[in-house]
Scaffold this motif. Structure first.
Motif, PDB file in Angstrom:
ATOM      1  N   GLN A  10       0.837  -1.206   0.000  1.00 31.84           N
ATOM      2  CA  GLN A  10       0.000   0.000   0.000  1.00 31.84           C
ATOM      3  C   GLN A  10       0.867   1.249   0.000  1.00 31.84           C
ATOM      4  N   TRP A  11       1.898   1.264   0.866  1.00 28.60           N
ATOM      5  CA  TRP A  11       2.731   2.461   0.948  1.00 28.60           C
ATOM      6  C   TRP A  11       3.708   2.574  -0.217  1.00 28.60           C
ATOM      7  N   GLU A  12       4.056   1.478  -0.817  1.00 27.95           N
ATOM      8  CA  GLU A  12       4.855   1.560  -2.047  1.00 27.95           C
ATOM      9  C   GLU A  12       4.080   2.330  -3.115  1.00 27.95           C
ATOM     10  N   ARG A  13       2.778   2.065  -3.189  1.00 28.57           N
ATOM     11  CA  ARG A  13       1.938   2.769  -4.167  1.00 28.57           C
ATOM     12  C   ARG A  13       1.804   4.248  -3.800  1.00 28.57           C
ATOM     13  N   ILE A  14       1.601   4.530  -2.491  1.00 29.89           N
ATOM     14  CA  ILE A  14       1.490   5.927  -2.051  1.00 29.89           C
ATOM     15  C   ILE A  14       2.769   6.689  -2.378  1.00 29.89           C
ATOM     16  N   ASN A  15       3.920   6.064  -2.127  1.00 36.30           N
ATOM     17  CA  ASN A  15       5.189   6.720  -2.426  1.00 36.30           C
ATOM     18  C   ASN A  15       5.385   6.935  -3.920  1.00 36.30           C
ATOM     19  N   GLU A  16       4.860   6.032  -4.704  1.00 42.17           N
ATOM     20  CA  GLU A  16       5.001   6.148  -6.158  1.00 42.17           C
ATOM     21  C   GLU A  16       4.124   7.259  -6.729  1.00 42.17           C
ATOM     22  N   LEU A  17       2.905   7.411  -6.160  1.00 40.07           N
ATOM     23  CA  LEU A  17       1.927   8.317  -6.765  1.00 40.07           C
ATOM     24  C   LEU A  17       1.806   9.667  -6.064  1.00 40.07           C
ATOM     25  N   TRP A  18       1.965   9.717  -4.739  1.00 37.47           N
ATOM     26  CA  TRP A  18       1.607  10.940  -4.022  1.00 37.47           C
ATOM     27  C   TRP A  18       2.723  11.478  -3.125  1.00 37.47           C
ATOM     28  N   VAL A  19       3.225  10.664  -2.217  1.00 35.25           N
ATOM     29  CA  VAL A  19       4.323  11.116  -1.362  1.00 35.25           C
ATOM     30  C   VAL A  19       5.629  10.715  -2.052  1.00 35.25           C
ATOM     31  N   THR A  20       5.910  11.394  -3.137  1.00 31.74           N
ATOM     32  CA  THR A  20       7.041  11.058  -4.009  1.00 31.74           C
ATOM     33  C   THR A  20       8.333  11.709  -3.511  1.00 31.74           C
ATOM     34  N   GLU A  21       9.422  11.443  -4.209  1.00 37.85           N
ATOM     35  CA  GLU A  21      10.693  12.062  -3.864  1.00 37.85           C
ATOM     36  C   GLU A  21      10.605  13.579  -3.973  1.00 37.85           C
ATOM     37  N   GLU A  22       9.757  14.047  -4.875  1.00 41.86           N
ATOM     38  CA  GLU A  22       9.623  15.482  -5.086  1.00 41.86           C
ATOM     39  C   GLU A  22       8.674  16.144  -4.083  1.00 41.86           C
ATOM     40  N   SER A  24       8.783  16.844  -0.987  1.00 45.90           N
ATOM     41  CA  SER A  24       9.350  17.785  -0.020  1.00 45.90           C
ATOM     42  C   SER A  24      10.021  18.978  -0.675  1.00 45.90           C
ATOM     43  N   ALA A  25      10.061  19.012  -2.003  1.00 46.86           N
ATOM     44  CA  ALA A  25      10.754  20.106  -2.696  1.00 46.86           C
ATOM     45  C   ALA A  25      10.053  21.440  -2.498  1.00 46.86           C
ATOM     46  N   ASP A  26       8.745  21.430  -2.398  1.00 42.79           N
ATOM     47  CA  ASP A  26       7.974  22.663  -2.219  1.00 42.79           C
ATOM     48  C   ASP A  26       6.863  22.365  -1.219  1.00 42.79           C
ATOM     49  N   LEU A  27       6.930  23.000  -0.059  1.00 47.50           N
ATOM     50  CA  LEU A  27       5.950  22.740   0.997  1.00 47.50           C
ATOM     51  C   LEU A  27       4.672  23.559   0.844  1.00 47.50           C
ATOM     52  N   THR A  28       4.604  24.388  -0.172  1.00 49.50           N
ATOM     53  CA  THR A  28       3.424  25.228  -0.376  1.00 49.50           C
ATOM     54  C   THR A  28       2.172  24.370  -0.515  1.00 49.50           C
ATOM     55  N   GLY A  29       1.228  24.604   0.353  1.00 49.19           N
ATOM     56  CA  GLY A  29      -0.075  23.937   0.259  1.00 49.19           C
ATOM     57  C   GLY A  29      -0.076  22.460   0.554  1.00 49.19           C
ATOM     58  N   PHE A  30       1.035  21.899   1.063  1.00 46.07           N
ATOM     59  CA  PHE A  30       1.071  20.440   1.182  1.00 46.07           C
ATOM     60  C   PHE A  30       0.080  19.893   2.212  1.00 46.07           C
ATOM     61  N   ARG A  34      -2.901  16.258  -1.794  1.00 44.79           N
ATOM     62  CA  ARG A  34      -2.896  14.793  -1.702  1.00 44.79           C
ATOM     63  C   ARG A  34      -1.695  14.247  -0.941  1.00 44.79           C
ATOM     64  N   ARG A  35      -0.643  15.066  -0.769  1.00 44.30           N
ATOM     65  CA  ARG A  35       0.479  14.594   0.044  1.00 44.30           C
ATOM     66  C   ARG A  35       0.015  14.333   1.475  1.00 44.30           C
ATOM     67  N   ASN A  36      -0.588  15.352   2.082  1.00 45.88           N
ATOM     68  CA  ASN A  36      -1.035  15.194   3.465  1.00 45.88           C
ATOM     69  C   ASN A  36      -2.271  14.312   3.573  1.00 45.88           C
ATOM     70  N   PHE A  37      -3.077  14.262   2.503  1.00 49.15           N
ATOM     71  CA  PHE A  37      -4.272  13.422   2.529  1.00 49.15           C
ATOM     72  C   PHE A  37      -3.909  11.945   2.507  1.00 49.15           C
ATOM     73  N   ASN A  38      -2.617  11.640   2.299  1.00 48.26           N
ATOM     74  CA  ASN A  38      -2.153  10.262   2.399  1.00 48.26           C
ATOM     75  C   ASN A  38      -1.273  10.033   3.623  1.00 48.26           C
ATOM     76  N   ILE A  39      -1.131  11.092   4.439  1.00 43.76           N
ATOM     77  CA  ILE A  39      -0.302  10.977   5.641  1.00 43.76           C
ATOM     78  C   ILE A  39      -1.119  11.194   6.911  1.00 43.76           C
ATOM     79  N   ALA A  40      -1.845  12.312   6.963  1.00 42.02           N
ATOM     80  CA  ALA A  40      -2.495  12.699   8.218  1.00 42.02           C
ATOM     81  C   ALA A  40      -4.004  12.818   8.138  1.00 42.02           C
TER      82      ALA A  40
END
Length: 305
Positions: A10-22, A24-30, A34-40
């Motif tokens: 499940q988290w492999e998919r989340i990392n691939e689609l939403w919480v990607t390597e990129e 953290s590059a821009d915290l604006t609106g995170f 969907r980044r935070n909607f898959n974390i918190a």
């Protein structure tokens, strides 16, 4: 040793689609994407029922025994398949939960036994259903637009017993002059519909209340909002424009700012006062909404408790 600690599929998919390597590059609106909607958080745009049930469940934990009694006195609440939760073996939906709280507010200032009640804009009829199920009213009259009146008549015919339904009168707006009869009303009720009428129409109804009623309960917003993040303006910009034209209180405010809401309350109290011979006997926030207020007005010297 470390090979035992790895991401689930499940988290492999989340990392691939939403919480990607990129991510953290821009915290604006995170925190609102969907980044935070898959974390918190669960995405509120697609998890509305989840959040609604969470709200109802939390409110249910705060209900008093008297509140629960009012809810359980209302039979046939399941007609129409409402969104419900169960708390300690008891089922409740948001509509009738609000109705119980509203009745509790009203009865602190008004004896509803034997009362003649007028409701302006009843929706499908939940307030009427709750009131007739909890008090021995003399009569209950609903004034509404034709299509909504057909809905409330059909619903109340389904959920009320014969004795309760025999106390009902349904009056179309266009028939109001002859449909209300000559007898006065002990209480007029308006829940979240004056805010959707033209200012002139609200003024006309307030004059009617002043002339024909002894008390008035109102629960409506203290103002308007234009925050598109709330609903995406999914009904269209035309619907937003029309909403801004209605109601006696059209100032735009931050509805989730308690100080902004509190500052708007005095204007609310004044706007819904039916006439000079009236007083506001009680007012408070209209739970659960941050920007709804409720007030109970009485005509001075009408003899009601």
């Amino acid at each position: 040793m470390a090979q035992g600690f790895k991401a689930s599929r499940q988290w492999e998919r989340i990392n691939e689609l939403w919480v990607t390597e990129e991510a953290s590059a821009d915290l604006t609106g995170f925190k609102s994407d969907r980044r935070n909607f898959n974390i918190a958080l669960w995405d509120p745009t697609t998890n509305g029922i989840r959040y609604l049930r969470a709200l109802v469940y939390e409110l249910a934990t705060r209900l008093s025994d008297d509140d629960w009694s009012k809810i359980e006195n209302v039979r046939n609440r399941d007609v129409g398949d409402p969104v419900t939760v169960r708390y300690e073996g008891r089922s409740v939906c948001l509509d009738y939960l609000q109705a119980a709280l509203e009745l509790g507010f009203i009865e602190k200032e008004l004896d509803l036994g034997g009362a003649r009640v007028l409701e302006i804009g009843a929706g499908y009829g939940r307030t009427c259903h709750a009131m007739l199920s909890n008090y021995d009213l003399a009569s209950y009259t609903i004034v509404d637009l034709t299509n909504t009146l057909k809905l409330s008549r059909a619903y109340l015919r389904e959920v009320l017993d014969e004795k309760q339904f025999s106390k009902m009168r349904f009056v179309r707006v266009e028939d109001i002059d002859r449909g209300l009869g000559q007898d006065p009303f002990d209480l007029c009720v308006n829940v979240h519909s004056f805010t959707e009428m033209t200012p002139d129409t609200v003024e006309a109804y307030l004059r009617l209340i002043d002339e024909r009623c002894g008390a008035f309960f109102v629960k409506n917003p203290v103002g308007k909002f234009r925050d598109k993040s709330m609903d995406g303006h999914q009904k269209g910009e035309e619907a937003v424009r029309l909403a801004m034209e209605t109601g006696p209180l059209r100032q735009v405010l931050d509805i989730h700012d308690s100080q902004a809401v509190a500052a708007a309350v005095p204007t609310f109290i004044e706007a819904y006062l039916p006439g000079e011979g009236w007083t506001c006997a009680a007012n408070s926030r209209g739970l659960p909404w941050s920007y709804f207020w409720q007030a109970l007005y009485k005509k001075i010297g009408n003899g009601l408790r």
